[in-house]
Design a protein around this motif. Structure first.
Motif, PDB file in Angstrom:
ATOM      1  N   ASN A  55       1.635   4.030  -3.702  1.00 58.72           N
ATOM      2  CA  ASN A  55       0.623   5.800  -3.376  1.00 58.72           C
ATOM      3  C   ASN A  55       1.537   6.901  -2.681  1.00 58.72           C
ATOM      4  OD1 ASN A  55      -1.825   5.676  -3.102  1.00 58.72           O
ATOM      5  ND2 ASN A  55      -1.315   4.002  -1.485  1.00 58.72           N
ATOM      6  N   ALA A  56       3.288   5.664  -2.839  1.00 55.64           N
ATOM      7  CA  ALA A  56       4.726   6.825  -2.956  1.00 55.64           C
ATOM      8  C   ALA A  56       4.238   7.547  -4.320  1.00 55.64           C
ATOM      9  CB  ALA A  56       5.357   5.579  -2.769  1.00 55.64           C
ATOM     10  N   VAL A  57       3.920   6.640  -5.309  1.00 51.34           N
ATOM     11  CA  VAL A  57       3.884   7.436  -7.064  1.00 51.34           C
ATOM     12  C   VAL A  57       2.722   8.145  -7.134  1.00 51.34           C
ATOM     13  CG1 VAL A  57       4.444   6.926  -8.929  1.00 51.34           C
ATOM     14  CG2 VAL A  57       5.959   5.402  -6.991  1.00 51.34           C
ATOM     15  N   ASP A  58       2.958   9.329  -7.510  1.00 50.69           N
ATOM     16  CA  ASP A  58       1.404  10.049  -7.452  1.00 50.69           C
ATOM     17  C   ASP A  58       1.276   9.235  -9.113  1.00 50.69           C
ATOM     18  OD1 ASP A  58      -0.530  11.946  -8.158  1.00 50.69           O
ATOM     19  OD2 ASP A  58       0.932  13.582  -7.990  1.00 50.69           O
ATOM     20  N   ALA A  59      -0.036   8.946  -9.530  1.00 54.59           N
ATOM     21  CA  ALA A  59      -0.578   8.389 -10.550  1.00 54.59           C
ATOM     22  C   ALA A  59      -1.727   9.459 -11.536  1.00 54.59           C
ATOM     23  CB  ALA A  59      -0.824   6.728 -10.707  1.00 54.59           C
ATOM     24  N   GLY A  60      -1.883  10.219 -10.214  1.00 51.71           N
ATOM     25  CA  GLY A  60      -2.767  10.938 -11.138  1.00 51.71           C
ATOM     26  C   GLY A  60      -4.416  11.091 -10.536  1.00 51.71           C
ATOM     27  N   ARG A  61      -4.213   9.658  -9.478  1.00 49.60           N
ATOM     28  CA  ARG A  61      -5.805   8.905  -9.759  1.00 49.60           C
ATOM     29  C   ARG A  61      -5.894   9.034  -8.788  1.00 49.60           C
ATOM     30  NH1 ARG A  61      -4.782   2.682 -11.241  1.00 49.60           N
ATOM     31  NH2 ARG A  61      -5.995   3.099  -9.763  1.00 49.60           N
ATOM     32  N   ILE A  62      -5.436   9.383  -7.200  1.00 51.02           N
ATOM     33  CA  ILE A  62      -5.994   9.421  -5.965  1.00 51.02           C
ATOM     34  C   ILE A  62      -5.036  10.975  -5.261  1.00 51.02           C
ATOM     35  CG2 ILE A  62      -5.480   8.743  -4.117  1.00 51.02           C
ATOM     36  CD1 ILE A  62      -4.767   5.998  -4.304  1.00 51.02           C
ATOM     37  N   PRO A  63      -6.127  11.861  -5.020  1.00 48.46           N
ATOM     38  CA  PRO A  63      -5.631  13.169  -4.276  1.00 48.46           C
ATOM     39  C   PRO A  63      -4.438  12.943  -3.441  1.00 48.46           C
ATOM     40  CG  PRO A  63      -7.632  12.491  -4.097  1.00 48.46           C
ATOM     41  CD  PRO A  63      -7.156  11.049  -4.744  1.00 48.46           C
ATOM     42  N   ASN A  64      -3.684  13.670  -3.317  1.00 48.01           N
ATOM     43  CA  ASN A  64      -2.812  14.283  -2.886  1.00 48.01           C
ATOM     44  C   ASN A  64      -2.180  13.654  -1.009  1.00 48.01           C
ATOM     45  OD1 ASN A  64       0.509  13.782  -2.993  1.00 48.01           O
ATOM     46  ND2 ASN A  64       0.085  15.878  -2.188  1.00 48.01           N
ATOM     47  N   VAL A  99       0.463   6.766   2.987  1.00 48.31           N
ATOM     48  CA  VAL A  99       1.548   6.387   3.453  1.00 48.31           C
ATOM     49  C   VAL A  99       2.282   6.519   4.535  1.00 48.31           C
ATOM     50  CG1 VAL A  99       3.970   7.787   2.758  1.00 48.31           C
ATOM     51  CG2 VAL A  99       2.638   7.075   0.780  1.00 48.31           C
ATOM     52  N   TRP A 100       1.126   8.141   5.597  1.00 47.98           N
ATOM     53  CA  TRP A 100       1.271   7.905   7.071  1.00 47.98           C
ATOM     54  C   TRP A 100       0.903   6.661   7.491  1.00 47.98           C
ATOM     55  CZ3 TRP A 100      -2.226   8.283  10.877  1.00 47.98           C
ATOM     56  CH2 TRP A 100      -1.503   8.706  12.145  1.00 47.98           C
ATOM     57  N   MET A 101      -0.208   5.866   7.165  1.00 45.99           N
ATOM     58  CA  MET A 101      -0.833   5.122   8.087  1.00 45.99           C
ATOM     59  C   MET A 101      -0.285   3.710   7.780  1.00 45.99           C
ATOM     60  SD  MET A 101      -4.883   5.179   7.052  1.00 45.99           S
ATOM     61  CE  MET A 101      -5.491   3.543   6.894  1.00 45.99           C
ATOM     62  N   ALA A 102       0.426   3.374   6.538  1.00 51.36           N
ATOM     63  CA  ALA A 102       1.417   2.416   6.434  1.00 51.36           C
ATOM     64  C   ALA A 102       2.109   2.560   7.383  1.00 51.36           C
ATOM     65  CB  ALA A 102       1.556   2.073   4.951  1.00 51.36           C
ATOM     66  N   ASP A 142      -4.624  11.671  -0.174  1.00 50.66           N
ATOM     67  CA  ASP A 142      -5.359  10.794   0.048  1.00 50.66           C
ATOM     68  C   ASP A 142      -3.829  10.063   0.059  1.00 50.66           C
ATOM     69  OD1 ASP A 142      -7.812  11.296   0.771  1.00 50.66           O
ATOM     70  OD2 ASP A 142      -8.250  11.469  -1.133  1.00 50.66           O
ATOM     71  N   ARG A 143      -3.166  10.140  -0.722  1.00 43.32           N
ATOM     72  CA  ARG A 143      -1.700   9.774  -0.462  1.00 43.32           C
ATOM     73  C   ARG A 143      -1.096   9.442   0.437  1.00 43.32           C
ATOM     74  NH1 ARG A 143       0.515  11.907  -4.771  1.00 43.32           N
ATOM     75  NH2 ARG A 143       2.043  10.707  -4.461  1.00 43.32           N
ATOM     76  N   LEU A 144      -0.862  10.752   1.049  1.00 44.34           N
ATOM     77  CA  LEU A 144      -0.004  11.258   2.351  1.00 44.34           C
ATOM     78  C   LEU A 144      -0.689  11.025   3.052  1.00 44.34           C
ATOM     79  CD1 LEU A 144       1.064  14.832   1.555  1.00 44.34           C
ATOM     80  CD2 LEU A 144       2.465  12.658   1.351  1.00 44.34           C
ATOM     81  N   LEU A 145      -2.129  10.719   3.020  1.00 38.82           N
ATOM     82  CA  LEU A 145      -2.576   9.915   4.890  1.00 38.82           C
ATOM     83  C   LEU A 145      -2.432   8.094   4.481  1.00 38.82           C
ATOM     84  CD1 LEU A 145      -5.166   9.532   6.576  1.00 38.82           C
ATOM     85  CD2 LEU A 145      -5.923   9.627   5.272  1.00 38.82           C
ATOM     86  N   LEU A 170       0.790  -1.353  -0.211  1.00 35.43           N
ATOM     87  CA  LEU A 170       0.091  -0.246  -0.110  1.00 35.43           C
ATOM     88  C   LEU A 170       0.656   1.529  -0.472  1.00 35.43           C
ATOM     89  CD1 LEU A 170      -2.912   0.950  -0.299  1.00 35.43           C
ATOM     90  CD2 LEU A 170      -2.950   0.978   2.506  1.00 35.43           C
ATOM     91  N   GLN A 171       2.201   0.659   0.883  1.00 38.95           N
ATOM     92  CA  GLN A 171       2.728   2.263   0.551  1.00 38.95           C
ATOM     93  C   GLN A 171       3.624   2.727  -0.406  1.00 38.95           C
ATOM     94  OE1 GLN A 171       5.559   1.998   3.954  1.00 38.95           O
ATOM     95  NE2 GLN A 171       5.505   3.917   4.477  1.00 38.95           N
ATOM     96  N   LYS A 172       4.354   1.695  -1.409  1.00 40.38           N
ATOM     97  CA  LYS A 172       4.664   1.434  -2.577  1.00 40.38           C
ATOM     98  C   LYS A 172       3.121   2.351  -3.308  1.00 40.38           C
ATOM     99  CE  LYS A 172       8.148  -1.749  -2.784  1.00 40.38           C
ATOM    100  NZ  LYS A 172       8.260  -3.480  -2.740  1.00 40.38           N
TER     101      LYS A 172
END
Length: 135
Positions: free
Chosen positions: A65-74, A81-84, A76-79, A61-63
């Motif tokens: 969301n570490a790369v921005d594919a443009g599908r998930i708001p930034n 990665v933090w949770m992971a 949310d991705r940061l959240l 999950l962390q991997k």
């Protein structure tokens, strides 16, 4: 091979395939069941195996969301990665200390599963004569 038969087979398989969200929910559901099964187990090996599965899932999950594919708001991705990161840190501590409860890992997996399984309530609109829509 008849191209129509091949296309029909593809459409049939594609229509039955799980969405990404459904697949994530299935993964967290299985993880949750495994963590709950060993929560009070006296087998350190079984407990550590469940924690290691948690570590792998959170790592994936962390991997993802570490790369921005443009599908998930930034944000949310940061959240994610933090949770992971938090789940993995706790998992390491739980492996090193067999007396440390794995309940926080269970709660975290349950929260994610609840979020993945959440369906927004349907909004029904009724129109009164001469009035505005009521939601």
């Amino acid at each position: 091979m008849n191209p129509n038969r091949g296309m029909n087979a593809y459409k049939s398989a594609a229509s039955q395939a799980m969405s990404d969200r459904e697949m994530d929910a299935l993964c967290f559901s299985k993880l949750l069941a495994e963590l709950q099964a060993v929560e009070h187990s006296s087998s350190v090996q079984a407990r550590n195996n469940a924690i290691l599965k948690s570590q792998r899932l959170w790592g994936l999950l962390q991997k993802a969301n570490a790369v921005d594919a443009g599908r998930i708001p930034n944000e949310d991705r940061l959240l994610f990665v933090w949770m992971a990161d938090q789940a993995q840190r706790y998992g390491i501590r739980a492996i090193l200390n067999k007396d440390l409860s794995i309940k926080p890992l269970i709660i975290c997996a349950q929260n994610v599963l609840d979020g993945l399984s959440y369906k927004a309530p349907e909004v029904h609109e009724e129109v009164e004569s001469g009035g505005d829509c009521i939601m």
